[in-house]
Design an enzyme around this catalytic site. Structure first.
Site, PDB file in Angstrom:
ATOM      1  N   HIS A  34      10.444  18.502  51.393  1.00  0.00           N
ATOM      2  CA  HIS A  34       9.031  18.484  51.810  1.00  0.00           C
ATOM      3  C   HIS A  34       8.120  19.103  50.752  1.00  0.00           C
ATOM      4  O   HIS A  34       6.966  19.406  51.025  1.00  0.00           O
ATOM      5  CB  HIS A  34       8.833  19.148  53.184  1.00  0.00           C
ATOM      6  CG  HIS A  34       9.396  18.312  54.302  1.00  0.00           C
ATOM      7  ND1 HIS A  34       8.637  17.396  54.997  1.00  0.00           N
ATOM      8  CD2 HIS A  34      10.644  18.225  54.799  1.00  0.00           C
ATOM      9  CE1 HIS A  34       9.407  16.800  55.898  1.00  0.00           C
ATOM     10  NE2 HIS A  34      10.636  17.284  55.793  1.00  0.00           N
ATOM     11  N   SER A 125      16.984   7.267  52.274  1.00  0.00           N
ATOM     12  CA  SER A 125      15.959   6.446  51.626  1.00  0.00           C
ATOM     13  C   SER A 125      16.270   4.964  51.584  1.00  0.00           C
ATOM     14  O   SER A 125      16.128   4.316  50.543  1.00  0.00           O
ATOM     15  CB  SER A 125      15.704   6.923  50.197  1.00  0.00           C
ATOM     16  OG  SER A 125      15.108   8.153  50.234  1.00  0.00           O
ATOM     17  N   ASP A 171      11.452   9.736  46.713  1.00  0.00           N
ATOM     18  CA  ASP A 171      12.487   8.729  46.968  1.00  0.00           C
ATOM     19  C   ASP A 171      12.366   7.530  46.032  1.00  0.00           C
ATOM     20  O   ASP A 171      13.352   7.042  45.476  1.00  0.00           O
ATOM     21  CB  ASP A 171      12.409   8.256  48.427  1.00  0.00           C
ATOM     22  CG  ASP A 171      12.564   9.415  49.405  1.00  0.00           C
ATOM     23  OD1 ASP A 171      12.897  10.531  48.952  1.00  0.00           O
ATOM     24  OD2 ASP A 171      12.342   9.201  50.605  1.00  0.00           O
ATOM     25  N   TYR A 220       6.678  14.064  60.662  1.00  0.00           N
ATOM     26  CA  TYR A 220       6.583  14.121  59.187  1.00  0.00           C
ATOM     27  C   TYR A 220       5.114  14.166  58.777  1.00  0.00           C
ATOM     28  O   TYR A 220       4.685  15.039  58.019  1.00  0.00           O
ATOM     29  CB  TYR A 220       7.269  12.892  58.574  1.00  0.00           C
ATOM     30  CG  TYR A 220       7.240  12.909  57.056  1.00  0.00           C
ATOM     31  CD1 TYR A 220       8.310  13.417  56.334  1.00  0.00           C
ATOM     32  CD2 TYR A 220       6.140  12.443  56.352  1.00  0.00           C
ATOM     33  CE1 TYR A 220       8.280  13.461  54.948  1.00  0.00           C
ATOM     34  CE2 TYR A 220       6.091  12.479  54.972  1.00  0.00           C
ATOM     35  CZ  TYR A 220       7.166  12.979  54.276  1.00  0.00           C
ATOM     36  OH  TYR A 220       7.125  13.026  52.888  1.00  0.00           O
TER      37      TYR A 220
HETATM   38  C1  GAF Z   1      11.163  11.715  53.087  1.00  0.00           C
HETATM   39  C2  GAF Z   1       9.957  11.341  52.245  1.00  0.00           C
HETATM   40  F1  GAF Z   1       9.923   9.993  52.051  1.00  0.00           F
HETATM   41  C3  GAF Z   1       9.962  12.069  50.899  1.00  0.00           C
HETATM   42  O1  GAF Z   1       8.789  11.781  50.190  1.00  0.00           O
HETATM   43  C4  GAF Z   1      10.126  13.579  51.091  1.00  0.00           C
HETATM   44  O2  GAF Z   1       8.936  14.167  51.526  1.00  0.00           O
HETATM   45  C5  GAF Z   1      11.290  13.878  52.045  1.00  0.00           C
HETATM   46  O3  GAF Z   1      11.200  13.144  53.253  1.00  0.00           O
HETATM   47  C6  GAF Z   1      11.363  15.341  52.408  1.00  0.00           C
HETATM   48  O4  GAF Z   1      11.648  16.116  51.268  1.00  0.00           O
HETATM   49  O5  GAF Z   1      12.336  11.270  52.477  1.00  0.00           O
END
Ligand code: GAF
Length: 390
Positions: A34, A125, A171, A220
Site C-alpha cells: 500500500h 495481479s 503491479d 482498497y
Molecule cells: C494492489 C494494487 F493494485 C497495487 O497498486 C498495490 O497498491 C497493492 O494492492 C498493495 O500494495 O495490488
C-alpha cells in the site's frame, strides 16, 4: 501442451490465421504494501504465471476479443465513443485500448485471444497481467514503440478509469520490468528502480488462502482516501509535503494531534513500511535473510493492526508458516482481504514447508490451499518460439 502452442491452435481455429503471441506475468510483492499510491517504495518480483495474448490483424477498425476463460466474445470499434466499460472481464483489455488511444497512440484493428493463468483473486495481479499482455500486443501489432515505464502508467490508468480500482503503479510496473531471479526495488515517485538478486539458497513460497472477501476493492479505495486525508491534515503544519512518502516518523509523532486516530494509524503504517523496504533491500543485498524476514513479519503485523487489510485466513496462514523450519519471513502480499501470503523459505525446506502449511490450513479452515514454489521471472515479452514458452 504448453501455453503458447495451445493458444496458437485455438486462435487458428477461431480466427483462421496465425497469431503472434505475447505474455505478461503476475507478481508477488516481498515488502512495501500500500506504499505505491503514497509515492513510496515497493519490492515486488514477477512470477512464472502469465496472461497469454494471441493477436492477429483485422482489415477494419475493430477489436474482437475472446477469452479461454469466458464464453462471450466482445467486439468494439476503435473509436473513443465505443470504448466504454461494460463491467465484464473484457474491461481490462478494452480499457488498455481506450487509454492507449487517449494518449495519442493510434491502434490498428485486431483479433485477440486471451488466456490467463495467474490465479484470480489471489492478490497476484491477474488483472495487471491482462492489461500488460494486451498493451504490448496491441502496441507492437500497431507498429508503436512505447517505453515500458510509459506503458505501465497507461495500464495503471486503464485500471483506475475503466475498472474503478484506484491502484498504484506497482503491479503493472513489475509485470513489464521484472527480471529472472531478482526482485525490483521501485521508487513509486521517480519511477527509478534497481534490481536486487534473490539468493539461490531460498525460494519464494506463495500460499493462497482461497478466499477473497467481497469488500476488497471498496476497502482498497477507502484506504487510499484515508491516506489522502492524512496528507491534507499534515500539509497544514508541514506545507512542503505532497504525499506520505515525504513524512518521517518524528514529524508524524510531533503532529499526531492534527490527525484522526484512523488517519494516524494508516500514516504510521506507510511511514514505517517505506523504511522497511529501504532497510530490507539492504538486508537482502547483504545476504541477511534473517533480518529481511523480520521486516516481513513487522510488515504483516502493521498491515493487520494499523492498516487493517489482513483477515483471519491470512493471519492463520502466516502463523502456520512461522511454525515451520526453514522459514525466514511470512506476510500477506498484495491488496489484502484474502488472497495469498509470501514466504521466504530455505530452498531445501520449501517443498516440506508448502506441504505442511497447506495441510494445516485445510485442517483448520476446511479450505484447500494452493501453494506455489517460485523464483522471480522475466517481465512481459513477445514469445518468439515454443522453447521460450516452456
Ligand atoms: C494492489 C494494487 F493494485 C497495487 O497498486 C498495490 O497498491 C497493492 O494492492 C498493495 O500494495 O495490488
Amino acid at each position: 501442451m504448453n501455453g503458447q502452442n495451445s493458444i496458437v491452435e485455438k486462435f487458428r481455429a477461431k480466427f483462421g490465421a496465425n497469431p503472434h503471441v505475447y505474455r505478461a506475468p503476475g507478481r508477488v510483492n516481498l515488502i512495501g504494501e500500500h506504499t505505491d499510491y503514497n509515492d513510496g517504495f515497493v519490492l515486488p518480483a514477477a512470477i512464472g504465471f502469465y496472461c497469454w495474448v494471441a493477436v492477429g490483424p483485422r482489415q477494419d477498425r475493430k477489436l474482437v476479443i475472446s477469452s479461454e476463460e469466458f464464453p462471450e466474445q466482445i467486439e468494439v470499434e476503435l473509436s473513443a465513443e465505443s470504448l466504454r466499460p461494460s463491467r465484464t472481464w473484457s474491461d481490462y483489455a478494452v480499457g488498455v485500448a481506450a487509454q492507449l488511444q487517449k494518449e495519442g497512440f493510434g491502434l490498428s484493428g485486431a483479433n485477440l485471444l486471451i488466456h490467463g493463468e495467474v490465479p484470480i483473486g489471489a492478490g497476484l495481479s491477474s488483472s495487471a497481467s491482462i492489461e500488460v499482455a494486451t498493451a504490448i500486443a496491441l502496441a507492437e501489432e500497431s507498429g508503436l514503440s512505447i517505453d515500458r515505464t510509459r506503458l505501465a502508467r497507461i495500464c495503471q490508468r486503464a485500471e483506475n478509469e475503466f475498472a474503478g480500482m484506484r491502484c498504484g503503479i506497482m503491479d503493472q510496473f513489475i509485470s513489464l520490468h521484472g527480471r529472472a531471479n531478482h526482485a525490483l526495488m521501485l521508487d513509486c515517485r521517480s519511477l527509478q528502480f534497481e534490481f536486487v538478486p534473490i539468493p539461490e539458497s531460498v525460494r519464494l513460497v506463495i500460499c493462497n488462502t482461497g478466499v477473497k472477501h467481497k469488500l476488497a476493492d471498496g476497502e482498497y479505495n477507502r484506504r487510499r482516501e484515508e491516506c489522502e486525508e492524512a496528507v491534507r491534515s499534515l500539509a497544514k503544519v508541514l506545507p512542503n509535503i505532497r504525499a506520505l512518502r515525504d513524512v518521517n516518523k518524528e514529524q508524524l509523532e510531533q503532529h499526531r494531534g492534527v490527525l484522526s486516530e484512523i488517519a494516524y494509524q494508516r500514516a504510521l503504517h506507510i511511514v514505517k513500511e517505506n523504511e522497511r523496504v529501504l532497510n530490507g533491500k539492504e538486508a537482502l543485498r547483504n545476504g541477511d535473510l534473517r533480518q529481511f524476514g523480520e521486516y516481513m513479519a513487522e510488515s504483516h503485523v502493521s498491515l493487520r493492526d494499523l492498516f487493517e487489510v489482513s483477515c483471519a485466513e491470512l493471519d492463520l496462514m502466516v502463523e502456520l508458516a512461522n511454525a515451520e523450519p526453514g522459514v525466514y519471513g511470512a506476510r500477506m502480499t498484495g491488496g489484502g482481504f484474502g488472497g495469498a501470503t509470501i514466504n521466504l523459505v530455505d530452498a531445501r525446506c520449501a517443498a516440506g514447508f508448502a506441504e505442511n502449511v497447506a495441510k494445516a490450513y485445510e485442517e483448520n479452515t476446511g479450505i484447500a490451499c494452493a501453494t506455489y514454489i517460485c523464483m522471480p521471472a522475466e517481465g512481459a515479452s513477445r514469445v518468439e518460439s515454443a522453447e521460450q514458452a516452456r
